[in-house]
Design a protein around this motif. Structure first.
Motif, short mmCIF file in Angstrom:
data_model
loop_
_atom_site.label_atom_id
_atom_site.label_comp_id
_atom_site.label_asym_id
_atom_site.label_seq_id
_atom_site.Cartn_x
_atom_site.Cartn_y
_atom_site.Cartn_z
N GLU A 1 60.52 0.03 73.36
CA GLU A 1 60.79 0.10 74.55
C GLU A 1 60.05 -1.11 74.69
O GLU A 1 59.05 -0.96 73.73
CB GLU A 1 60.04 0.77 75.47
N ILE A 2 60.20 -2.56 75.33
CA ILE A 2 58.68 -3.49 75.63
C ILE A 2 58.44 -3.05 77.17
O ILE A 2 59.54 -3.36 78.14
CB ILE A 2 59.62 -4.30 75.64
N LEU A 3 56.94 -3.12 77.58
CA LEU A 3 56.90 -2.83 78.69
C LEU A 3 55.85 -3.85 78.93
O LEU A 3 54.69 -4.45 78.67
CB LEU A 3 56.27 -1.35 79.09
N GLY A 4 56.28 -4.13 79.92
CA GLY A 4 55.67 -6.12 81.03
C GLY A 4 54.31 -5.41 81.73
O GLY A 4 54.36 -4.28 82.62
N HIS B 1 59.82 -18.55 70.18
CA HIS B 1 59.93 -18.72 68.96
C HIS B 1 59.22 -17.37 68.90
O HIS B 1 59.67 -16.00 68.00
CB HIS B 1 58.75 -19.51 68.05
N MET B 2 58.35 -17.21 69.84
CA MET B 2 57.60 -15.58 70.10
C MET B 2 58.47 -14.68 70.31
O MET B 2 58.63 -13.61 70.09
CB MET B 2 56.76 -15.81 70.88
N LEU B 3 59.49 -15.33 72.05
CA LEU B 3 59.85 -14.14 72.38
C LEU B 3 60.83 -13.57 71.04
O LEU B 3 61.26 -12.82 71.51
CB LEU B 3 61.29 -15.10 73.27
N ILE C 1 57.79 -12.76 80.56
CA ILE C 1 57.53 -11.46 80.48
C ILE C 1 59.46 -11.05 81.14
O ILE C 1 59.80 -9.91 80.89
CB ILE C 1 57.01 -11.35 82.21
N MET C 2 60.34 -11.81 82.13
CA MET C 2 61.10 -11.54 82.67
C MET C 2 62.49 -11.08 81.15
O MET C 2 63.42 -10.66 81.60
CB MET C 2 61.88 -12.36 83.64
N THR C 3 62.68 -12.01 80.47
CA THR C 3 63.38 -12.04 79.77
C THR C 3 63.30 -10.96 78.50
O THR C 3 64.83 -9.79 77.48
CB THR C 3 63.96 -13.16 79.06
N LEU C 4 62.19 -10.94 78.01
CA LEU C 4 61.57 -10.10 77.27
C LEU C 4 62.07 -7.89 77.41
O LEU C 4 62.20 -7.16 76.98
CB LEU C 4 60.58 -10.14 76.40
#
Lengths: 299, 243
Positions: free
Chosen positions: B33-36, B177-179, B203-206
């Motif tokens: 998971e990726i949590l922002g 690139h980071m994304l 944040i929203m995309t990732l």
């Protein structure tokens, strides 16, 4: 100027500089990591020198005495950190600084009370006072030995610092101790190692220092400490190469002054050296090689 | 399928004097998971991430990673227990080469030298930094330094990575690139990511989930599109002129 004078000058600078570089390295390796100017460093040298005297008293072979003196230096470096500095780690640097004065004074008094306040003669093997003829000049053999020994030690130290995990960790810790620690680098190990290397170098220093003076007294460490300190100020507090450069530069300037000053001014040589050092402190306080000192950004 | 790990923050609190900087915040992330973590300035984000990496001592609550409480151990043991981090201001070792920086990450958590060398070279390759392996950090561009710092966190072989504003100071291209890189990481490295950033597009995309803090408290959590529509969040970010 004849060739032989030039060669003699070069050998003098290199041998004196090698010894001074070793002294300075022993100070900087601890300073780099702990940001502590270890005033007890001089006493590491004295303690190692007394070990030489004891070994001679026991009629041990010279090489056993040498090895014991060097290991003894390393041991006292390790123990002083463990017993005296470690409990104060994390306190202010001032507390550590005062502690280092404390250790220095305690050790000096111990030497005075339990050994002797008077100089004790050291019997070194004959080759340490022999002379050799080289390129038409005659020079003490130990001058050549100290140059070679220092070169080897520098290479070993370079290898340790560049190639081993411990060396990489020490360089990281010297640059930014907090971050290195947060990466999981073992602080006790890194600091202990720095003190052990410092004491180890003090052991080597004592061999060549004592060879020049021929005797050991409780305050023996004061002069090398001062020299090391000057070399470090000139070369740069935060850089191992700086310490080496500072050591050789000190020797170069001292030898140039010895040659250039008229006899009547020769006794002022040290005073002139100090003026140079003061100029450095005023004009270039970070030393010739700036090293990696950076303020920790807060927030 | 490898086992999943869980990072669970339970009711963590921290006060500075009478100010409740973090007040009873809980969250949960799992592998993959990726949590922002977002919130206005001064909302307690920094305090919160310093609490879960044990750089600050909590007042109460816990941070459990697979049953071990990270918040009650010294900060230098946290990476070894599975949580590595990056910093808002890049904290690489400038006098070490790129490879050596990664080696520090690995040996810091007790990985052997041989293994550390291997991990370092693999990560440099993956991050596109292979040809800079022996360059000193100061010869890297700022975005390369950001990537290197993330690599260093990964060199600890963590279960979770905390990224503190990884895109700060990057231009649009570099951010993209980071994304792209971050998007792949959880599956590729079998980790979970907790990310703090001000770049809402990133944040929203990732992120799979968001957690919004304001005044030290959770004001919203859930999927990005849900959180974005939450009136509390809108109010926190745009001010309360509507009232």
């Amino acid at each position: 100027m004849s060739l032989s004078i030039v060669i003699e000058f070069i050998i003098n600078v290199l041998s004196m500089g090698s010894l001074y570089a070793l002294i300075a390295l022993g100070l900087v390796i601890v300073y780099g990591i702990c940001k502590l100017i270890n005033f007890a460093y001089g006493e590491y040298i004295t303690a190692a020198a007394y070990l030489l005297v004891f070994c001679a008293g026991l009629s041990l072979p010279w090489w056993v005495a040498f090895v014991l003196a060097i290991l003894g230096g390393a041991l006292i470096g390790f123990l002083s950190e463990l017993i005296a500095y470690r409990p104060f780690r994390g306190r202010s640097l001032d507390a550590l600084l005062v502690t280092s004065f404390g250790i220095s004074i305690i050790l000096q008094r111990v030497f005075q009370v339990f050994i002797s306040p008077r100089p004790k003669a050291v019997n070194l093997p004959a080759f340490m006072s022999a002379t050799i003829s080289l390129f038409g000049i005659t020079t003490p053999l130990r001058n050549i030995i100290v140059i070679i020994t220092t070169a080897v030690l520098l290479l070993v130290l370079l290898y340790i610092m560049q190639k081993t995990p411990l060396g990489i960790a020490m360089r990281a810790a010297a640059e930014n101790f907090t971050t290195a620690r947060l990466m999981g680098v073992n602080a006790n190990l890194v600091i202990s190692t720095a003190f052990i290397i410092s004491g180890f170098l003090a052991g080597f220093v004592c061999l060549f220092w004592v060879a020049r003076t021929g005797s050991v007294e409780p305050t023996l460490g004061a002069s090398p400490l001062l020299i090391g300190f000057i070399a470090v100020v000139v070369g740069g507090m935060n850089s191992l190469p700086g310490a080496v450069v500072g050591g050789y530069l000190y020797a170069l300037v001292a030898n140039v002054l010895s040659l250039a000053l008229p006899t009547s001014l020769l006794s002022y040589r040290d005073a002139i050296m100090f003026v140079i050092v003061i100029c450095f402190l005023v004009l270039k306080p970070e030393g010739l090689i700036r090293g990696n000192y950076q303020e920790e950004r807060v927030g | 399928m490898e086992n999943k790990s869980f990072l669970e923050v339970k009711s963590i609190c921290k006060s500075f004097g009478s100010l409740k900087a973090v007040n009873d915040v809980s969250m949960r992330i799992e592998t993959g998971e990726i949590l922002g973590l977002i919130g206005p300035n001064g909302s307690g984000k920094s305090t919160f991430i310093n609490l879960i990496t044990a750089m600050l001592k909590k007042d109460s609550g816990s941070v459990m990673l697979d049953g071990v409480d990270l918040s009650s151990m010294p900060a230098h043991k946290v990476p070894k227990n599975g949580l590595a981090r990056t910093y808002q201001t890049v904290r690489l070792f400038k006098n070490l080469t790129c490879r050596e920086n990664l080696i520090i990450g690995a040996i810091g958590v007790g990985i052997s030298q041989k293994e550390a060398n291997k991990i370092a070279d693999e990560l440099l390759e993956e991050m596109g930094l292979a040809e800079k392996a022996d360059s000193f950090v100061e010869n890297l561009t700022f975005s390369e330094q950001r990537f290197l710092e993330i690599s260093r966190a990964l060199a600890c072989k963590p279960k979770f990575v905390l990224l503190d504003e990884p895109a700060a100071g990057l231009n649009e291209e570099e951010t993209q690139h980071m994304l792209d890189l971050l998007k792949e990481l959880p599956a590729k490295k079998h980790i979970g990511i907790l990310i703090v950033d001000h770049d809402m597009h990133l944040i929203m995309t990732l992120c799979d989930k968001l957690h919004v803090l304001n005044y030290g408290q959770t004001i919203a959590e859930g999927k990005p599109e849900v959180v974005r529509a939450n009136p509390e969040v809108v109010k926190a970010y745009l001010g309360s002129t509507a009232e």
